[in-house]
Design a protein around this motif. Structure first.
Motif, PDB file in Angstrom:
ATOM      1  N   ARG A  33      19.920 -10.489 -22.463  1.00  0.00           N
ATOM      2  CA  ARG A  33      21.183 -11.210 -22.688  1.00  0.00           C
ATOM      3  C   ARG A  33      20.954 -12.708 -22.499  1.00  0.00           C
ATOM      4  O   ARG A  33      21.366 -13.524 -23.318  1.00  0.00           O
ATOM      5  CB  ARG A  33      22.263 -10.708 -21.727  1.00  0.00           C
ATOM      6  CG  ARG A  33      23.623 -11.389 -21.954  1.00  0.00           C
ATOM      7  CD  ARG A  33      24.559 -11.256 -20.783  1.00  0.00           C
ATOM      8  NE  ARG A  33      23.983 -11.977 -19.651  1.00  0.00           N
ATOM      9  CZ  ARG A  33      23.882 -11.476 -18.426  1.00  0.00           C
ATOM     10  NH1 ARG A  33      24.313 -10.278 -18.148  1.00  0.00           N
ATOM     11  NH2 ARG A  33      23.339 -12.198 -17.457  1.00  0.00           N
ATOM     12  N   ASP A  34      20.245 -13.074 -21.404  1.00  0.00           N
ATOM     13  CA  ASP A  34      19.980 -14.483 -21.123  1.00  0.00           C
ATOM     14  C   ASP A  34      19.013 -15.085 -22.140  1.00  0.00           C
ATOM     15  O   ASP A  34      19.173 -16.241 -22.550  1.00  0.00           O
ATOM     16  CB  ASP A  34      19.442 -14.645 -19.707  1.00  0.00           C
ATOM     17  CG  ASP A  34      20.475 -14.309 -18.636  1.00  0.00           C
ATOM     18  OD1 ASP A  34      21.677 -14.182 -18.961  1.00  0.00           O
ATOM     19  OD2 ASP A  34      20.068 -14.158 -17.467  1.00  0.00           O
ATOM     20  N   LEU A  35      18.011 -14.326 -22.554  1.00  0.00           N
ATOM     21  CA  LEU A  35      17.073 -14.794 -23.571  1.00  0.00           C
ATOM     22  C   LEU A  35      17.802 -15.066 -24.878  1.00  0.00           C
ATOM     23  O   LEU A  35      17.595 -16.099 -25.522  1.00  0.00           O
ATOM     24  CB  LEU A  35      15.953 -13.775 -23.783  1.00  0.00           C
ATOM     25  CG  LEU A  35      15.004 -14.026 -24.965  1.00  0.00           C
ATOM     26  CD1 LEU A  35      14.248 -15.335 -24.804  1.00  0.00           C
ATOM     27  CD2 LEU A  35      14.040 -12.856 -25.118  1.00  0.00           C
TER      28      LEU A  35
ATOM     29  N   ASN B 133      10.425 -23.236 -30.314  1.00  0.00           N
ATOM     30  CA  ASN B 133      11.215 -23.125 -29.093  1.00  0.00           C
ATOM     31  C   ASN B 133      11.407 -21.672 -28.672  1.00  0.00           C
ATOM     32  O   ASN B 133      11.336 -21.349 -27.486  1.00  0.00           O
ATOM     33  CB  ASN B 133      12.573 -23.817 -29.265  1.00  0.00           C
ATOM     34  CG  ASN B 133      12.543 -25.249 -28.782  1.00  0.00           C
ATOM     35  OD1 ASN B 133      11.762 -25.607 -27.912  1.00  0.00           O
ATOM     36  ND2 ASN B 133      13.407 -26.069 -29.346  1.00  0.00           N
ATOM     37  N   VAL B 134      11.623 -20.788 -29.618  1.00  0.00           N
ATOM     38  CA  VAL B 134      11.820 -19.379 -29.261  1.00  0.00           C
ATOM     39  C   VAL B 134      10.511 -18.755 -28.780  1.00  0.00           C
ATOM     40  O   VAL B 134      10.511 -17.951 -27.844  1.00  0.00           O
ATOM     41  CB  VAL B 134      12.461 -18.590 -30.425  1.00  0.00           C
ATOM     42  CG1 VAL B 134      12.504 -17.100 -30.112  1.00  0.00           C
ATOM     43  CG2 VAL B 134      13.873 -19.116 -30.687  1.00  0.00           C
TER      44      VAL B 134
ATOM     45  N   ARG C 163      12.393  -3.228 -27.331  1.00  0.00           N
ATOM     46  CA  ARG C 163      12.609  -3.125 -28.784  1.00  0.00           C
ATOM     47  C   ARG C 163      14.023  -3.583 -29.128  1.00  0.00           C
ATOM     48  O   ARG C 163      14.222  -4.417 -30.014  1.00  0.00           O
ATOM     49  CB  ARG C 163      12.386  -1.689 -29.246  1.00  0.00           C
ATOM     50  CG  ARG C 163      12.611  -1.497 -30.753  1.00  0.00           C
ATOM     51  CD  ARG C 163      12.802  -0.040 -31.120  1.00  0.00           C
ATOM     52  NE  ARG C 163      14.014   0.445 -30.479  1.00  0.00           N
ATOM     53  CZ  ARG C 163      14.141   1.645 -29.892  1.00  0.00           C
ATOM     54  NH1 ARG C 163      13.144   2.498 -29.895  1.00  0.00           N
ATOM     55  NH2 ARG C 163      15.278   2.000 -29.326  1.00  0.00           N
ATOM     56  N   ASP C 164      15.011  -3.063 -28.428  1.00  0.00           N
ATOM     57  CA  ASP C 164      16.401  -3.410 -28.722  1.00  0.00           C
ATOM     58  C   ASP C 164      16.663  -4.901 -28.515  1.00  0.00           C
ATOM     59  O   ASP C 164      17.348  -5.544 -29.320  1.00  0.00           O
ATOM     60  CB  ASP C 164      17.350  -2.590 -27.854  1.00  0.00           C
ATOM     61  CG  ASP C 164      17.315  -1.100 -28.174  1.00  0.00           C
ATOM     62  OD1 ASP C 164      16.742  -0.702 -29.217  1.00  0.00           O
ATOM     63  OD2 ASP C 164      17.853  -0.321 -27.360  1.00  0.00           O
ATOM     64  N   GLY C 165      16.100  -5.461 -27.442  1.00  0.00           N
ATOM     65  CA  GLY C 165      16.296  -6.879 -27.162  1.00  0.00           C
ATOM     66  C   GLY C 165      15.675  -7.776 -28.210  1.00  0.00           C
ATOM     67  O   GLY C 165      16.286  -8.766 -28.653  1.00  0.00           O
ATOM     68  N   ILE C 166      14.465  -7.445 -28.645  1.00  0.00           N
ATOM     69  CA  ILE C 166      13.793  -8.276 -29.645  1.00  0.00           C
ATOM     70  C   ILE C 166      14.397  -8.063 -31.031  1.00  0.00           C
ATOM     71  O   ILE C 166      14.470  -8.996 -31.837  1.00  0.00           O
ATOM     72  CB  ILE C 166      12.263  -8.049 -29.624  1.00  0.00           C
ATOM     73  CG1 ILE C 166      11.695  -8.395 -28.249  1.00  0.00           C
ATOM     74  CG2 ILE C 166      11.569  -8.869 -30.718  1.00  0.00           C
ATOM     75  CD1 ILE C 166      11.956  -9.837 -27.792  1.00  0.00           C
TER      76      ILE C 166
ATOM     77  N   ALA D 177      15.362 -20.389 -17.848  1.00  0.00           N
ATOM     78  CA  ALA D 177      14.419 -19.530 -17.125  1.00  0.00           C
ATOM     79  C   ALA D 177      15.121 -18.221 -16.812  1.00  0.00           C
ATOM     80  O   ALA D 177      16.344 -18.194 -16.609  1.00  0.00           O
ATOM     81  CB  ALA D 177      13.949 -20.196 -15.845  1.00  0.00           C
ATOM     82  N   PRO D 178      14.363 -17.151 -16.760  1.00  0.00           N
ATOM     83  CA  PRO D 178      14.985 -15.867 -16.415  1.00  0.00           C
ATOM     84  C   PRO D 178      15.414 -15.859 -14.950  1.00  0.00           C
ATOM     85  O   PRO D 178      14.790 -16.507 -14.100  1.00  0.00           O
ATOM     86  CB  PRO D 178      13.865 -14.853 -16.660  1.00  0.00           C
ATOM     87  CG  PRO D 178      12.600 -15.651 -16.530  1.00  0.00           C
ATOM     88  CD  PRO D 178      12.935 -17.036 -16.986  1.00  0.00           C
TER      89      PRO D 178
END
Length: 160
Positions: A17-19, A39-40, A146-149, A5-6
């Motif tokens: 980072r946690d994701l 799952n993702v 955008r950067d995270g995905i 969980a976040p």
């Protein structure tokens, strides 16, 4: 059992980072692509606020075909170049759309969606699918999203 969980009040960089760590943990030792996408998709739904659809489209015989997702029923097949997902798959470029109703050829699978982020997943330079995020809020997604995905797509490129 996984229990990710976040962190409450986490900044976007910390959230992503946690994701990414959670996605790595649930996909690292699993060879089944559908299980990993499922799952993702669930993690995306859990970690990203203000999204009404999170999931995948897979490249199958030259078109996008619906993969695992969290949200309302969706379009099953999307031709390359059509809609935000089709544009991302055809160009191989991320599509960050502040207002989907202003996007030429937008496909309205859910009338509540107002903004969208679609990131291609590539393997050996070829698009093998896309990660699709929809929100009922205008301009929900930004450069940090955008950067995270995009980082998530790179992680998953050999796991889906």
């Amino acid at each position: 059992m996984f229990d990710f969980a976040p962190a409450p009040g986490a900044s976007k960089p910390d959230l992503y980072r946690d994701l990414l760590a959670a996605a790595d943990a649930v996909t690292a030792d699993e060879p089944d692509a559908v299980a990993n996408m499922a799952n993702v998709a669930a993690l995306l739904g859990e970690f990203l606020p203000d999204c009404n659809w999170t999931g995948f489209y897979r490249m199958v015989e030259g078109e996008l075909v619906l993969g695992p997702f969290v949200g309302r029923p969706a379009c099953i097949r999307i031709p390359l170049g059509v809609g935000v997902c089709g544009a991302a798959a055809k160009s191989g470029e991320t599509q960050l759309v502040e207002d989907v109703h202003a996007f030429p050829g937008h496909i309205a699978c859910d009338a509540a969606s107002r903004s969208e982020l679609v990131v291609p997943i590539k393997r050996d330079g070829e698009v093998i699918g896309v990660i699709d995020l929809d929100s009922p809020d205008l301009a929900r997604f930004d450069a940090e999203d955008r950067d995270g995905i995009e980082a998530l797509a790179r992680l998953l490129s050999d796991r889906v």
